[in-house]
Design an enzyme around this catalytic site. Structure first.
Site, PDB file in Angstrom:
ATOM      1  N   GLY A 246      -1.771  21.624   4.679  1.00  0.00           N
ATOM      2  CA  GLY A 246      -0.825  22.296   5.568  1.00  0.00           C
ATOM      3  C   GLY A 246      -0.590  21.488   6.827  1.00  0.00           C
ATOM      4  O   GLY A 246      -0.788  20.263   6.837  1.00  0.00           O
ATOM      5  N   SER A 247      -0.202  22.170   7.891  1.00  0.00           N
ATOM      6  CA  SER A 247       0.198  21.460   9.112  1.00  0.00           C
ATOM      7  C   SER A 247      -1.018  20.920   9.873  1.00  0.00           C
ATOM      8  O   SER A 247      -2.148  21.405   9.716  1.00  0.00           O
ATOM      9  CB  SER A 247       0.982  22.397  10.024  1.00  0.00           C
ATOM     10  OG  SER A 247       0.103  23.357  10.574  1.00  0.00           O
ATOM     11  N   GLY A 251      -4.487  22.827  10.565  1.00  0.00           N
ATOM     12  CA  GLY A 251      -5.628  22.067  10.048  1.00  0.00           C
ATOM     13  C   GLY A 251      -6.677  21.820  11.120  1.00  0.00           C
ATOM     14  O   GLY A 251      -7.881  21.933  10.877  1.00  0.00           O
ATOM     15  N   GLU A 268      -5.732  17.877   4.110  1.00  0.00           N
ATOM     16  CA  GLU A 268      -4.549  17.093   3.739  1.00  0.00           C
ATOM     17  C   GLU A 268      -3.414  17.648   4.588  1.00  0.00           C
ATOM     18  O   GLU A 268      -2.768  18.622   4.251  1.00  0.00           O
ATOM     19  CB  GLU A 268      -4.278  17.248   2.236  1.00  0.00           C
ATOM     20  CG  GLU A 268      -3.432  16.137   1.689  1.00  0.00           C
ATOM     21  CD  GLU A 268      -2.121  16.625   1.156  1.00  0.00           C
ATOM     22  OE1 GLU A 268      -1.100  16.371   1.826  1.00  0.00           O
ATOM     23  OE2 GLU A 268      -2.104  17.272   0.093  1.00  0.00           O
ATOM     24  N   CYS A 302       4.546  16.398   1.549  1.00  0.00           N
ATOM     25  CA  CYS A 302       3.706  15.710   2.528  1.00  0.00           C
ATOM     26  C   CYS A 302       3.959  14.213   2.448  1.00  0.00           C
ATOM     27  O   CYS A 302       3.792  13.488   3.407  1.00  0.00           O
ATOM     28  CB  CYS A 302       2.232  15.963   2.237  1.00  0.00           C
ATOM     29  SG  CYS A 302       1.813  17.669   2.420  1.00  0.00           S
TER      30      CYS A 302
HETATM   31  C1  UN1 Z   1       2.010  17.310  -1.117  1.00  0.00           C
HETATM   32  O1  UN1 Z   1       3.139  17.101  -0.701  1.00  0.00           O
HETATM   33  O2  UN1 Z   1       1.220  18.063  -0.492  1.00  0.00           O
HETATM   34  O3  UN1 Z   1       2.498  12.489  -4.313  1.00  0.00           O
HETATM   35  C2  UN1 Z   1       1.462  16.777  -2.380  1.00  0.00           C
HETATM   36  C3  UN1 Z   1       3.282  13.446  -4.415  1.00  0.00           C
HETATM   37  C4  UN1 Z   1       2.837  14.631  -5.231  1.00  0.00           C
HETATM   38  C5  UN1 Z   1       1.919  15.490  -4.439  1.00  0.00           C
HETATM   39  C6  UN1 Z   1       2.371  15.806  -3.056  1.00  0.00           C
HETATM   40  N1  UN1 Z   1       2.198  14.158  -6.427  1.00  0.00           N
HETATM   41  O4  UN1 Z   1       4.387  13.451  -3.905  1.00  0.00           O
END
Ligand code: UN1
Length: 513
Positions: A246-247, A251, A268, A302
């Site tokens: 998350g953010s 986090g 993450e 992310c």
């Molecule tokens: C995420 O955005 O939290 O590498 C995970 C990627 C994907 C997973 C992203 N397999 O873009």
């Protein structure tokens, strides 16, 4: 093309979902509670999808107690056997891939291929975990003492808490859950309240497989708000490890709380991923890699590419070609063929898109293409945007979960790397080049400071086989492949004396007779 309502009805029926669903499961489903429920609407066109009820503090506690109870036997089940249970689960998910992917698309707006890809990611990590069941290794060291054995073993931690984000509503849970379960843990899952339905669909499918295959109830689902259930988890000593996606802001808060009880976290958090495009890049590869990274999931990964740094010699050509791709990329109903960019998750996401562009322009950026809200009543659609930026602009150092790409120009590798690394986040990165020296520069200590580094491929779309995660504000966690499994276990150094005396380490003498 069928309406969203029709697709929903058909998918719900085939998955056994109802209009009103309990979002709390621990071996059995709690009763649906109309007083405590989340209303789910599709970001595709606002169609009402259903309701999911959330956990009360008491139900949360019951779920934790159940996971603690299951842990006792599960942790004593041989790992190869546990991993076969995960294989059965992955096999079962494979059979329901199409339906589960559709739920993900309906609830969070992924284009069909990405919704399907998300479920494929669960299957992949399930099979990875299957192999892992026979590869939980520790080292054996040479002892300095006679008749002594020195080695390490890994022991499961207990009940693992997983808090997942809306953008990968099922696969990120499985990265954690399938690995954790294989190494002997049980798992308590709190999904994002923006993706409650996907979690229920996944758990329903898994429940069926567990019943059919006589797999013990090692997974619990506790839907709820971060402020309520998330806080309970952070404070709960029964959860030795919390894996959070998350953010950065949430986090940090969570990490502080968990650390204050000396618990462990896998974080993450945000990314601000950048691609460098060298004058020696293969133009076609670079364009596709950057466009996919920036446009996939409407910039709500992310790992989305948020910045691109292009060599001055090819800068104009690259910009015009990318602009062309952007203007041809179709935005709309993600379940329709040919759509590249689906909706944003909600109205707040659209506002964040608008605010970021306004700030960028204010700070000296120039819009190359985009900057338009297409729809925010019946679904949430924005035009993917490219902005020419200057090094140092504050907004380019922030993560905006939207399809906005900032473009920079560079002349030397040193300059490119400086721009690249000068952001708080450190998740994913990419370099497009056919020059070996540039590539190795990018991969050296002076190069990318991120957890993921890609050569001639996108910042987004990592495979599950590698360890996934990032540095700096991204939080330092690693999930999924490689040896990430170690984080779900505690390492125990074992010293065994099988001699007839007790010689002490470091030659220390201890005379008591
Ligand atoms: C995420 O955005 O939290 O590498 C995970 C990627 C994907 C997973 C992203 N397999 O873009």
């Amino acid at each position: 093309m069928k309406s969203i309502k029709e697709i929903r009805d058909e998918t719900f029926e085939r998955l056994g979902l109802k209009e009103e669903n309990s979002g709390v499961f621990y071996g059995k489903w709690e009763k649906y509670d109309p007083e405590k429920s989340i209303e789910v609407r599709s970001p595709i066109d606002g169609t009402y999808l259903g309701k999911v009820s959330v956990a009360s503090p008491e139900q949360y506690r019951n779920a934790v107690v159940k996971m603690e109870k299951e842990f006792v036997e599960w942790s004593e089940t041989p790992a190869p056997q546990r991993s076969l249970a995960i294989k059965a689960i992955a096999d079962g998910i494979k059979e329901k891939k199409e339906l589960l992917g559709r739920i993900v698309s309906l609830e969070v707006g992924k284009v069909t291929t990405e919704g399907q890809g998300e479920i494929q990611e669960m299957i992949d990590v399930g099979y990875f975990a299957t192999g892992l069941g026979r590869q939980i290794y520790g080292l054996t060291m040479a002892s300095e003492r006679p008749y002594h054995r020195l080695y390490e073993q890994y022991i499961p931690l207990g009940v693992i808490g997983v808090i997942s984000a809306f953008n990968f509503p099922s696969s990120v849970w499985s990265w954690n859950a399938f690995i954790a379960a294989t190494v002997g843990d049980t798992v308590l899952w709190k999904p994002s309240s923006k993706a409650a339905l996907s979690s229920v669909a996944v758990m329903r499918v898994i429940e069926d497989i567990m019943v059919k295959e006589s797999i013990p109830g090692i997974f619990a689902l506790v839907n709820g708000r971060g402020r309520e259930i998330g806080e309970l988890m952070a404070e709960d000593k029964a959860l030795p490890l919390i894996s959070f996606t998350g953010s950065v802001k949430t986090g940090k808060h969570l990490a502080e709380k968990v650390a204050s009880r000396l618990g462990k976290t896998i974080l993450e958090l945000g990314g601000n991923n950048c691609a460098i495009v060298s004058e020696k890049a293969d133009m076609k590869v670079a364009l596709k890699g950057v466009a996919f990274g920036a446009l996939a999931t409407a910039g709500q990964r992310c790992t989305s590419t948020r910045r691109v740094i292009v060599h001055e010699k090819i800068y104009n050509e690259f910009r015009e070609k990318l602009k062309n791709i952007y203007e041809k990329a179709k935005t709309g109903n993600p379940l329709e063929d040919g759509i590249i960019v689906g909706p944003m998750i909600d109205d707040d996401a659209v506002s964040n898109y608008e605010k970021a562009i306004a700030k960028a322009v204010d700070q000296g950026g120039r819009v190359v293409t985009g900057n338009k809200v297409l729809e925010r009543k019946k679904g949430y659609y924005v035009q993917p945007t490219i902005i020419e930026a200057r090094y140092g602009m504050q907004i380019t150092k922030e993560e905006t979960f939207a399809p906005i790409l900032y473009m920079f120009k560079y002349s030397t590798m040193e300059e490119a790397m400086k721009i690249h690394n000068d952001v708080p986040q450190g998740l994913s990165s990419a370099m497009f080049t056919t020059d070996l020296r540039e590539e190795e520069y990018f991969l050296s200590a002076r190069g990318s400071d991120c957890g993921l580094a890609n050569i001639n491929t996108s910042t987004a779309g990592a495979e599950i086989g590698g360890a996934f995660g990032g540095e700096k504000d991204t939080g330092g966690g690693r999930e999924s492949g490689s040896d990430s499994w170690k984080l779900y276990m505690r390492r125990q150094t074992v010293t065994k004396n099988y001699g007839k005396d007790i010689p002490l380490a470091q030659g220390v003498q201890f005379k008591i007779e």
